[in-house]
Scaffold this motif. Structure first.
Motif, PDB file in Angstrom:
ATOM      1  N   ASP A  59       2.077  -5.440   1.241  1.00  0.00           N
ATOM      2  CA  ASP A  59       3.779  -6.582   1.058  1.00  0.00           C
ATOM      3  C   ASP A  59       3.832  -5.988  -0.253  1.00  0.00           C
ATOM      4  OD1 ASP A  59       6.196  -7.068   2.662  1.00  0.00           O
ATOM      5  OD2 ASP A  59       6.177  -8.823   0.679  1.00  0.00           O
ATOM      6  N   ASN A  60       3.376  -6.587  -1.017  1.00  0.00           N
ATOM      7  CA  ASN A  60       3.894  -6.554  -2.540  1.00  0.00           C
ATOM      8  C   ASN A  60       4.331  -4.976  -3.133  1.00  0.00           C
ATOM      9  OD1 ASN A  60       0.372  -6.433  -2.495  1.00  0.00           O
ATOM     10  ND2 ASN A  60       1.026  -7.409  -4.682  1.00  0.00           N
ATOM     11  N   VAL A  62       5.234  -2.560  -1.640  1.00  0.00           N
ATOM     12  CA  VAL A  62       5.985  -1.420  -0.473  1.00  0.00           C
ATOM     13  C   VAL A  62       7.087  -0.288  -1.563  1.00  0.00           C
ATOM     14  CG1 VAL A  62       8.068  -1.541   0.963  1.00  0.00           C
ATOM     15  CG2 VAL A  62       6.216  -3.024   1.116  1.00  0.00           C
ATOM     16  N   GLU A  87       5.543   1.033   5.519  1.00  0.00           N
ATOM     17  CA  GLU A  87       5.420  -0.093   5.622  1.00  0.00           C
ATOM     18  C   GLU A  87       4.363  -1.353   5.600  1.00  0.00           C
ATOM     19  OE1 GLU A  87       6.485   1.492  10.036  1.00  0.00           O
ATOM     20  OE2 GLU A  87       4.513   0.975  10.264  1.00  0.00           O
ATOM     21  N   PRO A  88       4.899  -2.551   5.050  1.00  0.00           N
ATOM     22  CA  PRO A  88       3.981  -3.368   4.623  1.00  0.00           C
ATOM     23  C   PRO A  88       3.119  -3.820   5.458  1.00  0.00           C
ATOM     24  CG  PRO A  88       5.715  -4.345   5.932  1.00  0.00           C
ATOM     25  CD  PRO A  88       6.462  -3.096   5.986  1.00  0.00           C
TER      26      PRO A  88
END
Length: 429
Positions: A59-60, A62, A87-88
């Motif tokens: 996520d961090n 992306v 996509e995360p």
């Protein structure tokens, strides 16, 4: 540092030159040269593709990855109509999601090295072309290259070499970070704690490997576990287990490896992911070091070792040769030395690329320097059955619960180690 292209394949990604790969339809190539003479050694093949490519990253990562993919796309005119979707899906979930449904999974994805065998077995990873694999092995940390290998074949591109543990400490309390006995004494005198997670199969290897024990699994080319190589039920294993029990009874030890949950902490064995938290805890007294030596149950001194882990980029097998060529080139670009430096500056992820490690931003980071020192002592974490982690948790749990103490007889400790060893062997068929 003067930035440079660090592999023939990676140069191809930047200059629309690459080795096309699709199963047995890989283009002929000559990879004997270095990046400086790439034009003479790599067949130029323009990347052309106007379909969709799905990428999974943490996520961090992306936004960072989107920016880098845009640069990659801008450098390759044949990709101007291609659609890249980021996509995360973190490396902890990517493998499970890919294995559940390979067809619906990402085309390029980040994963942790301990998932390589599972992904290969599921048919979720395209083999790296032999010449490119040789260059990746040359450019990167040895352990990182091995992490993407199953049997004799390389299946992934290394992007980090920082997934290990070392010691953070408060230098106003700990006077000698090289010796566990002294650390525990300093902590006790200051009414502080030394945090170490003995009930975690990742961390507890610091003692066993440090004492000279081995615990590895062999796999075949399909990722199946074929043999367990273990000698915990030995004098070396006994020395390690007694040392952990002695530490637990010191009055200065606490179980755990999460800095955000640590109280009265003066030293903690943890990783780079908690560096910001530890800096807040220790303030101006913040310091980092490789793991210390410990006194074994036999009275001898041993240097703590342990596991080192890596993040890798995988490419899913493709029916479309043009799409596979783009996926391979993108993975090569995102794992290149220059992108690894940029990723470290943006996200703090430690480079596996040897040239990238020389960048000033990396060399001035205390935690990263401790990581690289520790990794010289570590064993690359290979493939381990899921049941191993549960079994190791039980072994360490006996220490946490007081079932194993410094006064437990050697015979009882050896029986415990033998049971552990036999159980680990049972996971290989």
């Amino acid at each position: 540092m003067n930035k440079k292209v660090v592999s023939v394949l990676m140069a191809g990604a930047l200059c629309s030159t690459m080795l096309v790969g699709c199963g047995g339809k890989k283009a002929a190539s000559n990879n004997s040269g270095n990046a400086g003479n790439k034009a003479a050694t790599t067949k130029k093949t323009e990347l052309k593709y106007d379909g969709e490519i799905k990428v999974w990253v943490a996520d961090n990562a992306v936004d960072f990855t989107k920016d880098e993919i845009q640069k990659f796309q801008d450098k390759n005119s044949g990709l101007k109509n291609a659609k890249f979707t980021v996509e995360p899906v973190g490396e902890g979930d990517a493998a499970s999601n890919m294995i559940t449904d390979v067809e619906a999974g990402a085309d390029v994805f980040t994963f942790a090295q301990d998932q390589t065998a599972r992904l290969v077995s599921a048919g979720a990873l395209e083999e790296v072309e032999a010449g490119n694999a040789a260059q990746l092995k040359k450019d990167n940390d040895e352990g990182a290259a091995k992490a993407g290998t199953v049997g004799k074949k390389m299946y992934a591109y290394p992007i980090t070499a920082d997934n290990t543990y070392f010691m953070y400490y408060d230098k106003s309390v700990v006077t000698d970070p090289t010796d566990l006995d002294k650390i525990l004494a300093d902590c006790k005198a200051a009414n502080k704690k030394f945090y170490f997670a003995v009930d975690n199969g990742w961390y507890q290897t610091a003692f066993f490997f440090g004492a000279g024990c081995k615990l590895t699994y062999d796999t075949d080319d399909k990722g199946n576990f074929t043999k367990c190589n273990i000698d915990y039920a030995s004098d070396k294993g006994l020395a390690a287990l007694k040392a952990m029990a002695t530490m637990a009874g010191s009055g200065a030890w606490a179980n755990g490896a999460d800095a955000s949950k640590a109280t009265d902490v003066a030293a903690i064995v943890d990783g780079t992911w908690d560096s910001a938290t530890v800096k807040q805890l220790f303030g101006d007294n913040y310091a980092c070091a490789k793991l210390p030596q410990f006194t074994g149950g036999d009275g001898k001194k041993y240097q703590m070792s342990g596991f080192s882990g890596y993040k890798l980029l995988g490419v899913k097998p493709q029916e479309d040769a043009d799409k596979l060529a783009v996926c391979d080139a993108l993975a090569a670009y995102l794992s290149s030395g220059d992108v690894q430096i940029d990723r470290f500056k943006a996200l703090g992820w430690g480079p596996s690329n040897l040239e990238a490690r020389k960048d000033d931003a990396v060399t001035k980071d205390a935690a990263m320097m401790a990581v690289f020192e520790q990794m010289k002592l570590d064993q690359t974490q290979g493939q381990y059955p899921g049941d191993y982690w549960t079994t190791a948790e039980g072994l360490g749990g006996d220490i946490v619960q007081g079932n194993i103490t410094a006064s437990t007889s050697d015979d009882d400790l050896m029986k415990t180690l033998q049971t552990f060893q036999d159980t680990c062997k049972s996971y290989a068929k």
